[in-house]
Write a protein that holds these residues in place. Structure first.
Motif, PDB file in Angstrom:
ATOM      1  N   ASP A 131     -52.368  38.923  29.632  1.00 45.88           N
ATOM      2  CA  ASP A 131     -50.993  39.330  29.944  1.00 45.88           C
ATOM      3  C   ASP A 131     -50.075  38.124  30.020  1.00 45.88           C
ATOM      4  OD1 ASP A 131     -49.069  41.507  31.052  1.00 45.88           O
ATOM      5  OD2 ASP A 131     -48.939  39.872  32.514  1.00 45.88           O
ATOM      6  N   ARG A 132     -50.549  37.023  30.633  1.00 46.39           N
ATOM      7  CA  ARG A 132     -49.727  35.817  30.723  1.00 46.39           C
ATOM      8  C   ARG A 132     -49.438  35.243  29.336  1.00 46.39           C
ATOM      9  NH1 ARG A 132     -46.550  35.923  34.065  1.00 46.39           N
ATOM     10  NH2 ARG A 132     -46.159  33.711  33.837  1.00 46.39           N
ATOM     11  N   PHE A 133     -50.455  35.213  28.467  1.00 44.19           N
ATOM     12  CA  PHE A 133     -50.245  34.692  27.116  1.00 44.19           C
ATOM     13  C   PHE A 133     -49.245  35.571  26.354  1.00 44.19           C
ATOM     14  CE2 PHE A 133     -54.839  32.974  27.348  1.00 44.19           C
ATOM     15  CZ  PHE A 133     -54.403  31.873  28.080  1.00 44.19           C
ATOM     16  N   ARG A 134     -49.378  36.882  26.531  1.00 43.53           N
ATOM     17  CA  ARG A 134     -48.468  37.801  25.839  1.00 43.53           C
ATOM     18  C   ARG A 134     -47.022  37.575  26.300  1.00 43.53           C
ATOM     19  NH1 ARG A 134     -46.048  42.172  27.283  1.00 43.53           N
ATOM     20  NH2 ARG A 134     -47.230  42.353  29.247  1.00 43.53           N
ATOM     21  N   ARG A 135     -46.838  37.435  27.604  1.00 44.36           N
ATOM     22  CA  ARG A 135     -45.482  37.245  28.138  1.00 44.36           C
ATOM     23  C   ARG A 135     -44.875  35.917  27.695  1.00 44.36           C
ATOM     24  NH1 ARG A 135     -44.223  40.853  32.409  1.00 44.36           N
ATOM     25  NH2 ARG A 135     -46.025  42.057  33.122  1.00 44.36           N
ATOM     26  N   ALA A 136     -45.728  34.903  27.529  1.00 45.25           N
ATOM     27  CA  ALA A 136     -45.228  33.576  27.177  1.00 45.25           C
ATOM     28  C   ALA A 136     -45.008  33.389  25.681  1.00 45.25           C
ATOM     29  CB  ALA A 136     -46.191  32.509  27.684  1.00 45.25           C
ATOM     30  N   THR A 137     -45.474  34.318  24.872  1.00 48.94           N
ATOM     31  CA  THR A 137     -45.346  34.181  23.419  1.00 48.94           C
ATOM     32  C   THR A 137     -43.900  33.955  22.963  1.00 48.94           C
ATOM     33  OG1 THR A 137     -47.374  35.400  22.927  1.00 48.94           O
ATOM     34  CG2 THR A 137     -45.686  35.387  21.218  1.00 48.94           C
ATOM     35  N   PRO A 138     -42.903  34.679  23.505  1.00 47.73           N
ATOM     36  CA  PRO A 138     -41.520  34.431  23.055  1.00 47.73           C
ATOM     37  C   PRO A 138     -41.050  33.002  23.300  1.00 47.73           C
ATOM     38  CG  PRO A 138     -41.663  36.527  24.219  1.00 47.73           C
ATOM     39  CD  PRO A 138     -42.975  35.837  24.419  1.00 47.73           C
ATOM     40  N   LEU A 139     -41.558  32.342  24.334  1.00 49.09           N
ATOM     41  CA  LEU A 139     -41.177  30.959  24.612  1.00 49.09           C
ATOM     42  C   LEU A 139     -41.532  30.070  23.422  1.00 49.09           C
ATOM     43  CD1 LEU A 139     -41.771  29.079  27.955  1.00 49.09           C
ATOM     44  CD2 LEU A 139     -42.568  28.073  25.830  1.00 49.09           C
ATOM     45  N   VAL A 140     -42.736  30.262  22.874  1.00 48.24           N
ATOM     46  CA  VAL A 140     -43.185  29.473  21.731  1.00 48.24           C
ATOM     47  C   VAL A 140     -42.488  29.929  20.449  1.00 48.24           C
ATOM     48  CG1 VAL A 140     -45.199  28.812  20.351  1.00 48.24           C
ATOM     49  CG2 VAL A 140     -45.407  29.039  22.845  1.00 48.24           C
ATOM     50  N   THR A 141     -42.339  31.234  20.294  1.00 55.45           N
ATOM     51  CA  THR A 141     -41.681  31.767  19.095  1.00 55.45           C
ATOM     52  C   THR A 141     -40.265  31.235  18.965  1.00 55.45           C
ATOM     53  OG1 THR A 141     -42.997  33.795  19.258  1.00 55.45           O
ATOM     54  CG2 THR A 141     -41.013  33.885  17.901  1.00 55.45           C
ATOM     55  N   ARG A 142     -39.534  31.212  20.080  1.00 50.51           N
ATOM     56  CA  ARG A 142     -38.159  30.687  20.053  1.00 50.51           C
ATOM     57  C   ARG A 142     -38.148  29.212  19.667  1.00 50.51           C
ATOM     58  NH1 ARG A 142     -37.656  33.720  25.076  1.00 50.51           N
ATOM     59  NH2 ARG A 142     -37.973  31.757  26.212  1.00 50.51           N
ATOM     60  N   ALA A 143     -39.116  28.453  20.197  1.00 49.19           N
ATOM     61  CA  ALA A 143     -39.174  27.019  19.899  1.00 49.19           C
ATOM     62  C   ALA A 143     -39.452  26.777  18.417  1.00 49.19           C
ATOM     63  CB  ALA A 143     -40.239  26.349  20.758  1.00 49.19           C
ATOM     64  N   VAL A 144     -40.318  27.574  17.819  1.00 50.34           N
ATOM     65  CA  VAL A 144     -40.608  27.441  16.386  1.00 50.34           C
ATOM     66  C   VAL A 144     -39.362  27.785  15.577  1.00 50.34           C
ATOM     67  CG1 VAL A 144     -41.962  28.388  14.471  1.00 50.34           C
ATOM     68  CG2 VAL A 144     -43.087  27.865  16.653  1.00 50.34           C
ATOM     69  N   GLU A 145     -38.667  28.852  15.964  1.00 53.65           N
ATOM     70  CA  GLU A 145     -37.459  29.262  15.240  1.00 53.65           C
ATOM     71  C   GLU A 145     -36.362  28.205  15.321  1.00 53.65           C
ATOM     72  OE1 GLU A 145     -36.591  32.950  17.138  1.00 53.65           O
ATOM     73  OE2 GLU A 145     -37.983  34.114  15.887  1.00 53.65           O
ATOM     74  N   ARG A 146     -36.305  27.476  16.441  1.00 49.21           N
ATOM     75  CA  ARG A 146     -35.293  26.414  16.596  1.00 49.21           C
ATOM     76  C   ARG A 146     -35.724  25.103  15.939  1.00 49.21           C
ATOM     77  NH1 ARG A 146     -34.737  28.456  22.319  1.00 49.21           N
ATOM     78  NH2 ARG A 146     -36.333  26.901  22.844  1.00 49.21           N
ATOM     79  N   GLY A 147     -36.929  25.063  15.414  1.00 51.12           N
ATOM     80  CA  GLY A 147     -37.420  23.854  14.782  1.00 51.12           C
ATOM     81  C   GLY A 147     -37.968  22.821  15.753  1.00 51.12           C
ATOM     82  N   GLU A 148     -38.210  23.236  16.986  1.00 50.77           N
ATOM     83  CA  GLU A 148     -38.725  22.301  17.992  1.00 50.77           C
ATOM     84  C   GLU A 148     -40.242  22.150  17.928  1.00 50.77           C
ATOM     85  OE1 GLU A 148     -36.079  22.694  21.877  1.00 50.77           O
ATOM     86  OE2 GLU A 148     -36.672  24.670  21.115  1.00 50.77           O
ATOM     87  N   LEU A 149     -40.918  23.137  17.358  1.00 44.99           N
ATOM     88  CA  LEU A 149     -42.372  23.099  17.212  1.00 44.99           C
ATOM     89  C   LEU A 149     -42.743  23.440  15.779  1.00 44.99           C
ATOM     90  CD1 LEU A 149     -43.649  24.951  20.436  1.00 44.99           C
ATOM     91  CD2 LEU A 149     -43.471  22.484  20.040  1.00 44.99           C
TER      92      LEU A 149
END
Length: 201
Positions: A131-149
């Motif tokens: 559940d924690r990994f699922r909830r945190a997924t948007p944090l990483v997805t947003r970073a990839v979309e912004r070119g930060e990761l």
């Protein structure tokens, strides 16, 4: 003779009853451990009949999983500051504060001290972290979309890296948790993420 409650009254009571049962489950877990936790005791503490509990949860494992996932969602919200680095640092600090709090320590001890002799506790922990990994997924997805990761960064691998130093100190080394640890965990995870180390082979 007491009047029967209306559908509106019953509906209003629903969230209050659910909150009381989940809080009672966390208290029972912290005080008695998973081995001694029963639906009867949870219901008694919450002030409801056990059939009320069974209408919502099929067994104690699903009850405890829901109690903990809801609790952690409130205690460790997923930040959205507009930048991955500040998101990660905020998440690390919230995690350290949560697991080091007095009321949380009893729950943590119960989850891990019972692990060796109760195989069902593994399912509770797996559900909790999933559940924690699922909830945190948007944090990483947003970073990839912004070119930060880098593209393909795996949120679960990244979160495991962030969590690992905290649980090592908490469960293995028995050392105090503080903001310095949160910053260290965030620094390590940030460097590894930017280097592309969390992309599956």
């Amino acid at each position: 003779m007491s009047e029967k409650s209306t559908p509106a009254q019953r509906q209003a009571r629903g969230p209050r009853v659910q909150a009381a049962v989940l809080a009672a489950a966390r208290q029972e877990l912290a005080e008695s451990g998973f081995a001694a936790l029963t639906v009867d005791n949870v219901a008694r503490r919450a002030g409801v009949h056990k059939t009320t509990v069974y209408r919502r949860w099929k067994d104690r494992e699903t009850l405890v999983t829901d109690a903990l996932t809801e609790h952690l969602a409130d205690r460790i919200p997923i930040p959205d500051t507009g930048a991955f680095e500040s998101d990660l640092r905020a998440l690390a600090r919230a995690m350290v504060r949560s697991v080091s709090s007095i009321d949380e320590q009893g729950v943590t001890a119960a989850l891990y001290s019972d692990a060796g002799r109760l195989p069902e506790i593994a399912a509770v922990r797996q559900g909790l972290f999933a559940d924690r990994f699922r909830r945190a997924t948007p944090l990483v997805t947003r970073a990839v979309e912004r070119g930060e990761l880098p593209e393909g960064t795996d949120p679960a691998l990244l979160l495991k890296s962030l969590i690992a130093p905290v649980y090592l100190r908490l469960l293995v080394l028995s050392e105090p948790l503080d903001d310095a640890l949160a910053e260290h965990a965030a620094d390590l995870t940030l460097a590894a993420a930017r280097a592309g180390l969390f992309r599956p082979a």
